[in-house]
Design a protein around this motif. Structure first.
Motif, PDB file in Angstrom:
ATOM      1  N   GLY A 242      21.696   1.797  71.713  1.00 48.18           N
ATOM      2  CA  GLY A 242      20.264   1.499  71.855  1.00 48.18           C
ATOM      3  C   GLY A 242      19.904   0.153  71.265  1.00 48.18           C
ATOM      4  N   SER A 243      20.279  -0.043  70.005  1.00 51.16           N
ATOM      5  CA  SER A 243      19.936  -1.330  69.379  1.00 51.16           C
ATOM      6  C   SER A 243      20.790  -2.452  69.982  1.00 51.16           C
ATOM      7  CB  SER A 243      20.102  -1.267  67.855  1.00 51.16           C
ATOM      8  OG  SER A 243      21.378  -0.800  67.496  1.00 51.16           O
ATOM      9  N   PHE A 244      21.993  -2.115  70.454  1.00 53.46           N
ATOM     10  CA  PHE A 244      22.834  -3.146  71.093  1.00 53.46           C
ATOM     11  C   PHE A 244      22.133  -3.715  72.331  1.00 53.46           C
ATOM     12  CE2 PHE A 244      26.046  -4.451  74.209  1.00 53.46           C
ATOM     13  CZ  PHE A 244      26.716  -5.421  73.471  1.00 53.46           C
ATOM     14  N   GLN A 245      21.527  -2.839  73.134  1.00 47.59           N
ATOM     15  CA  GLN A 245      20.876  -3.310  74.366  1.00 47.59           C
ATOM     16  C   GLN A 245      19.754  -4.314  74.032  1.00 47.59           C
ATOM     17  OE1 GLN A 245      18.712  -0.431  76.772  1.00 47.59           O
ATOM     18  NE2 GLN A 245      19.573  -1.327  78.619  1.00 47.59           N
ATOM     19  N   ALA A 246      18.948  -3.980  73.021  1.00 53.44           N
ATOM     20  CA  ALA A 246      17.858  -4.886  72.639  1.00 53.44           C
ATOM     21  C   ALA A 246      18.411  -6.183  72.035  1.00 53.44           C
ATOM     22  CB  ALA A 246      16.935  -4.186  71.648  1.00 53.44           C
ATOM     23  N   GLU A 247      19.421  -6.042  71.167  1.00 51.16           N
ATOM     24  CA  GLU A 247      20.023  -7.242  70.548  1.00 51.16           C
ATOM     25  C   GLU A 247      20.663  -8.130  71.616  1.00 51.16           C
ATOM     26  OE1 GLU A 247      20.010  -8.323  67.487  1.00 51.16           O
ATOM     27  OE2 GLU A 247      19.303  -6.600  66.318  1.00 51.16           O
ATOM     28  N   PHE A 248      21.231  -7.493  72.640  1.00 47.28           N
ATOM     29  CA  PHE A 248      21.894  -8.265  73.694  1.00 47.28           C
ATOM     30  C   PHE A 248      20.885  -9.122  74.459  1.00 47.28           C
ATOM     31  CE2 PHE A 248      23.455  -8.502  78.142  1.00 47.28           C
ATOM     32  CZ  PHE A 248      24.517  -9.367  77.908  1.00 47.28           C
ATOM     33  N   LEU A 249      19.720  -8.560  74.790  1.00 45.83           N
ATOM     34  CA  LEU A 249      18.691  -9.360  75.475  1.00 45.83           C
ATOM     35  C   LEU A 249      18.252 -10.531  74.596  1.00 45.83           C
ATOM     36  CD1 LEU A 249      16.375  -6.741  77.251  1.00 45.83           C
ATOM     37  CD2 LEU A 249      18.013  -8.313  78.322  1.00 45.83           C
ATOM     38  N   ASP A 250      18.085 -10.263  73.292  1.00 43.10           N
ATOM     39  CA  ASP A 250      17.717 -11.355  72.368  1.00 43.10           C
ATOM     40  C   ASP A 250      18.807 -12.434  72.351  1.00 43.10           C
ATOM     41  OD1 ASP A 250      15.423 -10.019  71.739  1.00 43.10           O
ATOM     42  OD2 ASP A 250      16.029  -9.444  69.708  1.00 43.10           O
ATOM     43  N   ALA A 251      20.060 -12.009  72.370  1.00 40.61           N
ATOM     44  CA  ALA A 251      21.171 -12.977  72.309  1.00 40.61           C
ATOM     45  C   ALA A 251      21.261 -13.797  73.601  1.00 40.61           C
ATOM     46  CB  ALA A 251      22.485 -12.248  72.037  1.00 40.61           C
ATOM     47  N   LEU A 252      20.969 -13.178  74.747  1.00 37.83           N
ATOM     48  CA  LEU A 252      20.925 -13.960  75.999  1.00 37.83           C
ATOM     49  C   LEU A 252      19.885 -15.072  75.867  1.00 37.83           C
ATOM     50  CD1 LEU A 252      21.002 -11.273  78.868  1.00 37.83           C
ATOM     51  CD2 LEU A 252      22.880 -12.762  78.147  1.00 37.83           C
ATOM     52  N   TRP A 253      18.819 -14.747  75.194  1.00 37.16           N
ATOM     53  CA  TRP A 253      17.705 -15.683  75.026  1.00 37.16           C
ATOM     54  C   TRP A 253      18.061 -16.815  74.064  1.00 37.16           C
ATOM     55  CZ3 TRP A 253      13.440 -17.383  77.012  1.00 37.16           C
ATOM     56  CH2 TRP A 253      12.423 -17.925  76.237  1.00 37.16           C
ATOM     57  N   THR A 254      18.774 -16.480  72.972  1.00 34.49           N
ATOM     58  CA  THR A 254      19.007 -17.491  71.922  1.00 34.49           C
ATOM     59  C   THR A 254      20.308 -18.278  72.096  1.00 34.49           C
ATOM     60  OG1 THR A 254      19.951 -15.773  70.514  1.00 34.49           O
ATOM     61  CG2 THR A 254      17.656 -16.309  70.139  1.00 34.49           C
TER      62      THR A 254
END
Ligand SMILES: Nc1ncnc2c1ncn2[C@@H]1O[C@H](COP(=O)(O)OP(=O)(O)O)[C@@H](O)[C@H]1O
Ligand SMILES: Cc1ncsc1CCOP(=O)(O)O
Ligand SMILES: [Mg+2]
Length: 296
Positions: free
Chosen positions: A268-280
């Protein structure tokens, strides 16, 4: 750039000043500057995640499942992503019409042959696409093996039997299928590439073949990792050639999933962190990722 993978002697690390890395960094910058629209005809399971990943990577998203709509929007979209994960009765005719319209107009598109080999309807749709080929195929190993067989590029020896949307084969076993498919689509479309995802991704244009280690096994614990990689590949295809687009998207995914895994506590937290990482993830970090060229 890290180099911690034990590699076969046929794998040669791609130099920091290799022109392919300059093309990748330029593509990543262009996506950020231009916010290109890649439209999608994709499955119901992961449609939302595909759109979110395209936005986080710097692109723009539009989803549709109507053939007339997709063909009309292709005149303002830089590329289209087609994914056959979930099917409805209308899709066989719709996809037949869409890919022929793209062949006529020269519009660029990415195929994700989700679950290739499963079910007669999906097989009929994918087999038909040999007559109006995409510019990029992005799939897992089992999907590439099944697709190359459907397109008459390799005889199926029966050793690979698809069981669902996940791969039952390792990437290496799809290398010949990937190269044959890339050569086929390059002949059909002028330029093309195939990306096989897995623990160590493979990207080829049929001439040059690259391997991309890295990433995170947590990618297999969220649905839509592969689908969204296909969508982001289409985002990059809006601004660059198929080989560069496939490499850039796969390198971004490997780096972003590593960044996400550092902070995640589970899927769950991986999915959200992954979107943030695509962004940064910076264009330079994408282009400097671990990359090998296979030379026999
Ligand atoms: N074992 C793994 N280790 C690291 N990354 C992986 C692994 N398996 C898949 N990935 C990554 O997950 C993403 C989706 O690939 P994959 O799971 O093969 O697609 P699909 O969901 O279509 O089967 C790719 O970026 C790929 O590199
Ligand atoms: C679970 C599922 N079922 C039909 S499509 C789909 C999503 C597949 O997503 P991915 O190929 O990215 O794992
Ligand atoms: Mg998939």
């Amino acid at each position: 750039m890290t180099s911690h993978t034990i590699t076969p002697s046929t794998w040669h690390a791609v130099d920091a000043d290799d022109p392919i890395r300059a093309r990748i960094v330029q593509a990543a910058r262009d996506v950020r500057e231009r916010t290109p629209l890649a439209q999608s005809f994709t499955n119901f399971v992961t449609m939302n995640f595909v759109a979110n990943a395209q936005l986080a990577a710097g692109g723009s998203a539009a989803m549709s499942l109507l053939d007339q709509d997709i063909v009309e929007i292709s005149s303002v979209a830089g590329a289209t992503y087609i994914n056959v994960g979930t099917l409805l009765p209308s899709y066989q005719d719709a996809l037949h019409a869409i890919v022929r319209a793209f062949k006529e107009s020269g519009h660029m598109w990415v195929l994700d042959p989700v679950a290739a080999g499963l079910g007669a309807a999906r097989t009929a749709i994918l087999t038909d696409m040999a007559n109006a080929a995409p510019n990029i195929v992005r799939g897992n190993a089992s999907e590439l093996i099944a697709l190359a067989s459907m397109w008459g590029l390799q005889s199926a020896d029966g050793s690979s039997r698809p069981e669902g949307v996940e791969s039952v084969d390792d990437v290496e076993s799809a290398a010949a299928a990937a190269r044959a498919a890339a050569q086929f689509i390059t002949t059909e479309r002028g330029e093309g590439a195939v990306a096989v995802s897995g623990a160590i991704d493979l990207v080829t244009d049929g001439d040059r073949t690259f391997r991309l280690p890295g990433g995170s096994p947590l990618m297999t614990k969220i649905t839509g990792a592969g689908c969204s990689l296909g969508g982001v590949t289409a985002t990059y295809l809006c601004v660059t050639d198929p080989l560069t687009a496939a490499l850039a998207a796969s390198l971004l995914y490997n780096r972003a999933s590593e960044m996400a895994a550092e902070h995640a506590h589970g899927p769950g937290s991986f999915q959200a962190e992954f979107l943030d990482a695509l962004w940064t993830c910076a264009p330079e970090d994408i282009a400097n990722g671990e990359l090998f060229e296979v030379r026999d």
